[in-house]
Design an enzyme around this catalytic site. Structure first.
Site, PDB file in Angstrom:
ATOM      1  N   THR A   1       0.823  -1.219   0.000  1.00  0.00           N
ATOM      2  CA  THR A   1       0.000   0.000   0.000  1.00  0.00           C
ATOM      3  C   THR A   1       0.847   1.255   0.000  1.00  0.00           C
ATOM      4  OG1 THR A   1      -1.769  -1.157   1.170  1.00  0.00           O
ATOM      5  CG2 THR A   1      -1.821   1.236   1.247  1.00  0.00           C
TER       6      THR A   1
ATOM      7  N   TYR B   1      -7.739   1.080  -4.402  1.00  0.00           N
ATOM      8  CA  TYR B   1      -6.426   1.394  -4.957  1.00  0.00           C
ATOM      9  C   TYR B   1      -5.773   0.098  -5.427  1.00  0.00           C
ATOM     10  CZ  TYR B   1      -4.447  -0.519  -0.657  1.00  0.00           C
ATOM     11  OH  TYR B   1      -4.107  -1.350   0.361  1.00  0.00           O
TER      12      TYR B   1
ATOM     13  N   THR C   1       1.177  -4.265   4.388  1.00  0.00           N
ATOM     14  CA  THR C   1       0.920  -4.531   5.800  1.00  0.00           C
ATOM     15  C   THR C   1       0.329  -5.919   6.059  1.00  0.00           C
ATOM     16  OG1 THR C   1      -1.259  -3.473   5.640  1.00  0.00           O
ATOM     17  CG2 THR C   1       0.603  -2.086   6.320  1.00  0.00           C
ATOM     18  N   ASP C   2      -0.279  -6.549   5.053  1.00  0.00           N
ATOM     19  CA  ASP C   2      -0.982  -7.810   5.300  1.00  0.00           C
ATOM     20  C   ASP C   2      -0.062  -8.895   5.857  1.00  0.00           C
ATOM     21  OD1 ASP C   2      -3.304  -6.674   4.462  1.00  0.00           O
ATOM     22  OD2 ASP C   2      -3.506  -7.827   2.603  1.00  0.00           O
TER      23      ASP C   2
ATOM     24  N   LYS D   1      -0.570  -7.410  12.897  1.00  0.00           N
ATOM     25  CA  LYS D   1      -1.618  -6.530  12.394  1.00  0.00           C
ATOM     26  C   LYS D   1      -2.927  -6.909  13.073  1.00  0.00           C
ATOM     27  CE  LYS D   1      -3.633  -4.719   8.124  1.00  0.00           C
ATOM     28  NZ  LYS D   1      -3.603  -4.717   6.639  1.00  0.00           N
TER      29      LYS D   1
ATOM     30  N   GLU E   1      -3.210 -29.050  28.989  1.00  0.00           N
ATOM     31  CA  GLU E   1      -4.455 -29.764  28.719  1.00  0.00           C
ATOM     32  C   GLU E   1      -4.266 -30.865  27.681  1.00  0.00           C
ATOM     33  OE1 GLU E   1      -8.098 -27.184  28.528  1.00  0.00           O
ATOM     34  OE2 GLU E   1      -6.608 -25.573  28.566  1.00  0.00           O
TER      35      GLU E   1
END
Length: 354
Positions: free
Chosen positions: A40, A53, A119-120, A192, A311
């Protein structure tokens, strides 16, 4: 006339001295190489006010020219490594980045590296590089939540901040860092957390390690969990296949059985709560382990540790746990570990040390 000539001489001498001073200051600046991958921060849209975009369309030279202030902080050079949205990030690009960064530092052609990134998957790339960059010099990832054409774009300020962090001597030896929204994060812990907010990057367990404000970087603490031993990927062309399976109520064992048939090398199970699973999925994961697939229990909660033996009888089932790594980061450490060993004890130690 003589007075005028004298004034001109003094003026010329002053300009020469200023030029020499400026040259000297430039020579003293740290050398920062910016490796662009798209995202981005290099995105462009048709409107300043619309969200739509296309990521990765702006090349690195235009990206750098948009922030001339970075040249006051460092001697800047730029390279285009990839031009993609980070949803398309791949092992191939990771290996290319790691090899290029190691070569830059080995050849002493830069003092620090900044990576512009979508950013993903930024947190995954950061974790991979944290485990594979063999030098202590600063490596800083940066991105943006809004494209470069947006009225309220955040990329230029983030890039300025990232170069500021990379150029700061205090960034040395802190592992790979992420600079976003005026904060500095350890790549190991950052994730993120929100789809669209500029404050999306957080470290839910420990918080940011530093702040960027008024042209200064202030560090407050440093992680003690930086890898003591890095993974050498200099000759690697691929990584062992590891997949993630998401846990939920009444989950089916079908995805696990499908991966057994695919003969993957590892499975990260993003379990409920403390990495838990229902009985059918548990039986399927046990079958996978018996087939030689390394099963790593993580959790889907977004924070906290997945603990050994609490557990689940991990020893009896042959499982390892991710400690406090989220599933996507656990996958990376498991892939790299499987390059060297399939021994469960050794792999578990890798998770407890990183």
């Amino acid at each position: 006339m003589k007075k005028r000539i004298l004034m001109l001489f003094v003026f010329a001498l002053t300009l020469q001295m200023q030029a020499q001073t400026n040259t000297g200051n430039t020579e003293k600046l740290p050398r920062v190489t910016i490796l662009a991958t798209g995202g981005t921060i290099a995105g462009a849209g048709e409107s300043e006010t619309k969200a739509a975009y296309t990521a990765g369309t702006v090349p690195v030279d235009i990206l750098l020219n948009a922030v001339p202030q970075i040249h006051e902080l460092a001697k800047i050079s730029g390279e285009q490594i990839a031009q993609i949205g980070s949803q398309d990030m791949s092992v191939e690009v990771w290996l290319k980045l790691a090899k290029r960064i190691n070569r830059i530092f080995e050849e002493d052609s830069a003092d620090a590296v900044v990576i512009t990134h979508g950013t993903d998957t930024m947190e995954e790339t950061g974790t991979f590089l944290d485990l594979t960059v063999m030098f202590d010099k600063p490596v800083v990832l940066v991105g943006a939540m809004r494209p470069s054409t947006a009225m309220s774009q955040d990329g230029n300020k983030n890039l300025l901040d990232a170069v500021m962090v990379a150029a700061d001597p205090a960034s040395q030896g802190k592992g790979v860092l992420v600079a976003m929204n005026g904060l500095v994060f350890d790549a190991r812990d950052v994730t993120k957390t929100v789809t669209t907010s500029t404050s999306t990057f957080q470290s839910r367990n420990f918080g940011p390690i530093g702040l960027i404000y008024d042209g200064k970087v202030n560090f407050y603490y440093q992680s003690t969990r930086n890898p003591s031993q890095k993974f050498d990927v200099s000759k690697a062309t691929s990584l062992p296949q590891v997949e993630i399976i998401y846990g939920y109520a009444d989950a089916s064992p079908v995805p696990v059985d499908a991966l057994i048939k695919t003969k993957v090398k590892g499975i990260v199970y993003a379990g409920m709560g403390n990495g838990n699973f229902n009985a059918p999925v548990g039986k399927a994961l046990e079958r996978a382990s018996k087939e030689g697939i390394v099963v790593c229990r993580s959790n889907r909660t977004g924070a906290g540790r997945t603990t050994l033996y609490n557990e689940v009888d991990d020893a009896a089932l042959g499982f390892v746990v991710a400690d406090d790594l989220n599933p996507q980061k656990a996958r990376i450490l498991l892939m790299l570990s499987l390059m060297e060993t399939s021994n469960r004890t050794s792999i578990q130690n890798n998770f407890f040390k990183y």
